[in-house]
Enzyme design. Sequence first.
Site, PDB file in Angstrom:
ATOM      1  N   ASN A  97      13.070  12.812 -16.209  1.00 23.31           N
ATOM      2  CA  ASN A  97      12.838  11.376 -16.402  1.00 23.31           C
ATOM      3  C   ASN A  97      11.434  11.075 -16.934  1.00 23.31           C
ATOM      4  O   ASN A  97      10.468  11.720 -16.543  1.00 23.31           O
ATOM      5  CB  ASN A  97      13.031  10.633 -15.072  1.00 23.31           C
ATOM      6  N   LYS A 146     -12.063 -10.657  -8.034  1.00 25.19           N
ATOM      7  CA  LYS A 146     -12.396  -9.235  -7.995  1.00 25.19           C
ATOM      8  C   LYS A 146     -11.199  -8.298  -7.935  1.00 25.19           C
ATOM      9  O   LYS A 146     -11.136  -7.309  -8.674  1.00 25.19           O
ATOM     10  CB  LYS A 146     -13.323  -8.953  -6.815  1.00 25.19           C
ATOM     11  N   GLU A 154       7.784   4.837 -18.312  1.00 27.04           N
ATOM     12  CA  GLU A 154       8.362   3.648 -17.669  1.00 27.04           C
ATOM     13  C   GLU A 154       7.302   2.846 -16.921  1.00 27.04           C
ATOM     14  O   GLU A 154       7.309   1.611 -16.930  1.00 27.04           O
ATOM     15  CB  GLU A 154       9.477   4.065 -16.713  1.00 27.04           C
ATOM     16  N   THR A 165      14.304  -1.878 -37.623  1.00 31.29           N
ATOM     17  CA  THR A 165      14.084  -3.284 -37.303  1.00 31.29           C
ATOM     18  C   THR A 165      15.323  -3.686 -36.527  1.00 31.29           C
ATOM     19  O   THR A 165      16.429  -3.183 -36.791  1.00 31.29           O
ATOM     20  CB  THR A 165      13.945  -4.171 -38.554  1.00 31.29           C
ATOM     21  N   HIS A 166      15.124  -4.561 -35.540  1.00 32.57           N
ATOM     22  CA  HIS A 166      16.233  -4.952 -34.636  1.00 32.57           C
ATOM     23  C   HIS A 166      16.847  -3.719 -33.966  1.00 32.57           C
ATOM     24  O   HIS A 166      18.027  -3.736 -33.607  1.00 32.57           O
ATOM     25  CB  HIS A 166      17.322  -5.740 -35.378  1.00 32.57           C
ATOM     26  N   LYS A 175      18.549  15.937 -14.339  1.00 34.43           N
ATOM     27  CA  LYS A 175      17.704  14.864 -14.883  1.00 34.43           C
ATOM     28  C   LYS A 175      16.273  15.292 -15.178  1.00 34.43           C
ATOM     29  O   LYS A 175      15.683  16.083 -14.472  1.00 34.43           O
ATOM     30  CB  LYS A 175      17.639  13.681 -13.903  1.00 34.43           C
ATOM     31  N   SER A 177      15.086  14.228 -10.647  1.00 37.83           N
ATOM     32  CA  SER A 177      15.834  13.324  -9.778  1.00 37.83           C
ATOM     33  C   SER A 177      16.079  14.002  -8.443  1.00 37.83           C
ATOM     34  O   SER A 177      16.309  15.212  -8.389  1.00 37.83           O
ATOM     35  CB  SER A 177      17.166  12.973 -10.443  1.00 37.83           C
ATOM     36  N   SER A 198     -14.610 -10.082   2.039  1.00 36.70           N
ATOM     37  CA  SER A 198     -14.301  -9.424   0.762  1.00 36.70           C
ATOM     38  C   SER A 198     -14.840  -7.996   0.742  1.00 36.70           C
ATOM     39  O   SER A 198     -14.691  -7.290  -0.250  1.00 36.70           O
ATOM     40  CB  SER A 198     -14.880 -10.213  -0.411  1.00 36.70           C
ATOM     41  N   TYR A 246     -20.140 -23.119  -7.895  1.00 36.13           N
ATOM     42  CA  TYR A 246     -19.473 -22.048  -7.167  1.00 36.13           C
ATOM     43  C   TYR A 246     -18.494 -22.608  -6.139  1.00 36.13           C
ATOM     44  O   TYR A 246     -18.786 -23.575  -5.440  1.00 36.13           O
ATOM     45  CB  TYR A 246     -20.505 -21.141  -6.454  1.00 36.13           C
TER      46      TYR A 246
HETATM   47  N1  ARG Z   1     -18.043 -12.703  -1.580  1.00 37.52           N
HETATM   48  C1  ARG Z   1     -18.400 -13.819  -2.397  1.00 37.52           C
HETATM   49  C2  ARG Z   1     -17.671 -13.690  -3.750  1.00 37.52           C
HETATM   50  O1  ARG Z   1     -17.170 -12.654  -3.998  1.00 37.52           O
HETATM   51  C3  ARG Z   1     -19.844 -13.817  -2.649  1.00 37.52           C
HETATM   52  C4  ARG Z   1     -20.442 -15.157  -2.888  1.00 37.52           C
HETATM   53  C5  ARG Z   1     -20.365 -15.970  -1.679  1.00 37.52           C
HETATM   54  N2  ARG Z   1     -21.133 -17.153  -1.824  1.00 37.52           N
HETATM   55  C6  ARG Z   1     -21.021 -18.148  -0.999  1.00 37.52           C
HETATM   56  N3  ARG Z   1     -21.783 -19.136  -1.198  1.00 37.52           N
HETATM   57  N4  ARG Z   1     -20.172 -18.139  -0.015  1.00 37.52           N
HETATM   58  O2  ARG Z   1     -17.553 -14.606  -4.533  1.00 37.52           O
END
Ligand code: ARG
Length: 461
Positions: free
Chosen positions: A285, A325, A290, A155-156, A283, A277, A23, A317
């Site tokens: 735009n 994230k 949008e 309205t509408h 044009k 365009s 990650s 967990y």
């Molecule tokens: N990268 C993990 C997350 O974003 C961190 C926590 C990982 N914990 C674990 N026990 N593997 O959730």
Amino acid sequence: MTLWQGRFGDASPAKELLAFTESLSFDRRLAIDDLVGSRAHVRGLERSRLLDEADAQLLLAALDRVEEEMRAGSFAFQPGDEDIHTAIERRVTELSGHVGARLHTGRSRNDQIATAARLFTKRELASTARRVLRLQHVLLDRAQQAEDSYLPGYTHLQRAQPVLLAHHLMAHGWALARDIDRLMDTRRRLDVSPLGAGALAGSSLPLDPDAVADDLGFRHRFENSLDAVSDRDFVAETLFDLALLGVHLSRIGEEVVLWSSEEFGFLRLDDAYATGSSMLPQKKNPDIAELARGKSGRLIGNLTGLLATLKGLPLAYNRDLQEDKEPLFDSFDQVNRGLLALGGLLTTATFDTVRMQQAADTPTVAAVDLAEWLVGRGKPFREAHQVVGGLVRDSLARRVPLAELVEAHPDLGTEALALLDPGVAVSRRTTPGGAGPDAVADQLKRYAHQLAVDASRLADL
Ligand code: ARG
């Protein structure tokens, strides 16, 4: 070397495992929040005498150094760094030698990530709310400049009754006021420290999660360690708030698209906030508008995606939670950029108030005023509605101007005819919160007051 090498002997993790589960590519954005959490953890360990002062100082100095490297962009990530927490701990250990091994005492990445994510979200909620407030100010300025200009209210998407332009602009502004309230409400509920929950069950070591919560500026500590590490309600709520805010921006966007079309012609975009365009030279735009509309789909997707991720998870967990994230970062980024872009567009656009007023001055938009005028002379509303509806039908069928029929009608006549004069209908909307000049002047004051109240709420954060 992984964090769990002891249990795994010499075998190193498969490349495919690392590639799929990493990650770091996105959670490096949490670096500063992770460092803030780690410093509070070190201070907590020192207070609990699990670290002596010298070791705590070494760790804090190493964490400061990591922060400098992060800010300078000189932090060297290594191929084995699975996530930002691993990378920081590795570097702290390099910098502080043997004490580095004490940093993770009584802590798990599970409470660590929940802490960093809450710190991040708490700050970003306030920052997005401030941006919303800036857009509300743009609407306030434009509403004040609009004075008594009016346009058809729909309205509408059919012309219904005239409304002041200021009234229309503030309608969007009040939706944004609710967004600020919602963002602040989510912020208040997420203000809970998970640090000290450990992997899931707390600790045998003498940690003090209350003191750590205090140190981190959280209002409370967790009540239940299982909940602390598995709760992502704050992410889901944030994604909802941003999705709904995105829907509001989308509705503003949709009206900009309509109003800037040749068919409406109510709005001309500044060149800097419009696009051309590649093929059609004529044009101009409304791409910002949008995309404000288009990106709301993605914001809704971020919310529903996370809810789907959460729904089947057993306590506590699970690695699935790492999927919180990217949508969180993405929703903040998209909304923040959208707020700025729409703010610029609305600041620089020109309203064609002549076109607006021409559209609003078609006599039929005063139809309800004729009916209400009859009500004022004792006619039941249903009958009055019937009379005026008949005149409109007649005028369309026989192609006679409505004004002529009104003048000739025994119950209406010249006094009622004056209701059809340009600008008269809108001036008769006098009830509180209504679309006419006096009510709108009052509303402008209340709206400006709301902005001032929110500005001071946000300044206190
Ligand atoms: N990268 C993990 C997350 O974003 C961190 C926590 C990982 N914990 C674990 N026990 N593997 O959730």
